[in-house]
Design an enzyme around this catalytic site. Structure first.
Site: not given
Length: 391
Positions: A156, A201, A240, A376
């Protein structure tokens, strides 16, 4: 021993005060703010500037008169650090801190100085918005990343793009922060020396021996119940997300006597965007690392860098074409006891007078589609675009 010059004999005096009607009333646009439902901190002035490596020694050397002794009281260091883990970062010990937590409020003063009065400025009315890299540039970068993933060099990598705004008058950080508090419930609204945003986050929180993290990865536009159900069922987004959770558990697990992670991620909605999120909670092995130490150990997580870490960072430098600066770096605070909170600096803008720079990224894994990843980033840019570009 610290290598940072610090004024001699700093003294922090903390006193409990009445709950304020408005924590942002004395906000200094050049200062620091940390605002969410748990802890709210608004700080101004500079008693000392220090490198992150020196924070523990500097805070420990401050003479503290702190009858409360709760997370955030006494001397604290605050700031936003660069994304690049090899770049030098700087934190500030503020001269004045207003804090609120669990129904209690306090003021800490360190040395001379009062909070600067918020300047009243006329809001911008005209804007020029530009993206330095085209949609085609983005597609090429994503295709290069997918080729590296197919070749086994990466699992990733998070690629980001920037948007630049120029207005007819200077942006008002005070009003932007106030607007983000109102429009981004559930987020960590932050401001640090002209860098403002609302992050979904939590990188790490430490309160005594208890440590928490809440990584988010895997994204959809939150425009319907069907979209949220599709996110929860998405194999690509779940994979992910798992990279990120596994990376954080690997780091914290080495420093905890016990560590719990939810088996199935939840779907968390933040304004126009929804993410997969997994709460992680543990008990640290004594002596417990500070919240800042933990943030530096965890950063950059696969949520903003990728995996394997070094290969992902190399790919970011090669493919993005710009310096991220403080975007996606740790932002938050730590006190002299080592307690503190750090988020990942997402959904933010670097303000420079009438100019602003916004950055948003997307995690590229096997199966990623360049067009979907572009969409996104658009969804992630929307909250700050709406906060800055107003009629």
């Amino acid at each position: 021993m610290t290598t940072t010059p610090v004024p001699a004999r700093l003294r922090a005096v903390t006193r409990e005060v009445e709950l304020p009607d408005d924590e942002l009333g004395g906000f200094d646009p050049h200062g620091f703010a940390w605002l969410h439902h748990g802890t709210r901190i608004v700080a101004s002035g500079v008693a000392a500037r220090l490198s992150p490596a020196d924070a523990a020694a500097v805070l420990a050397a401050v003479d503290a008169d702190d009858p409360l002794g709760i997370p955030g009281t006494g001397a604290i260091a605050v700031g936003a650090l660069p994304f690049d883990p090899d770049a030098a970062g700087e934190l500030v010990v503020p001269t004045r801190v207003l804090g609120v937590c669990d129904g209690r409020a306090w003021v800490t003063e360190i040395g001379p100085g009062e909070p600067a009065a918020a300047a009243t400025v006329a809001p911008p009315t005209r804007f020029q918005v530009a993206a330095p890299r085209s949609r085609n540039d983005w597609q090429v970068a994503v295709e290069h990343a997918l080729a590296a993933i197919d070749g086994g060099d990466l699992e990733k990598v998070v690629l980001a793009r920037e948007v630049l705004i120029e207005a007819d008058t200077a942006f008002d950080a005070h009003e932007i922060v106030r607007g983000l508090v109102a429009s981004q419930p559930g987020s960590f609204v932050y401001a640090s020396a002209g860098f403002v945003g609302a992050s979904p986050e939590l990188l790490v929180r430490r309160n005594g021996e208890v440590v928490e993290s809440r990584p988010v990865a895997g994204t959809t536009v939150a425009d319907s119940d069907e979209a949220l159900l599709a996110l929860a069922a998405s194999v690509k987004d779940t994979r992910e997300h798992r990279f990120v959770v596994d990376g954080i558990v690997d780091v914290l697990g080495q420093r905890c006597t016990e560590l719990h992670r939810d088996a199935v991620p939840e779907v968390a909605v933040f304004g126009p965007v929804a993410h997969l999120a997994t709460p992680i909670r543990g008990r640290l092995t004594a002596p417990a690392p500070s919240a800042l130490d933990l943030a530096r150990l965890l950063h950059p997580t696969p949520a903003v860098g990728g995996t394997p870490r070094r290969a992902a960072l190399d790919a970011i430098r090669e493919l993005e074409g710009f310096d991220r600066g403080r975007y996606a770096g740790p932002v938050g605070w730590v006190d002299a006891r080592g307690d503190g909170e750090w988020a990942i600096a997402l959904r933010g803008a670097e303000l420079d007078g009438a100019r602003a720079r916004l950055v948003a990224g997307a995690g590229i894994v096997a199966g990623s589609d360049p067009e979907a990843e572009w969409a996104e980033t658009q969804a992630k840019l929307e909250p700050m675009l709406r906060a800055l570009v107003r009629p």
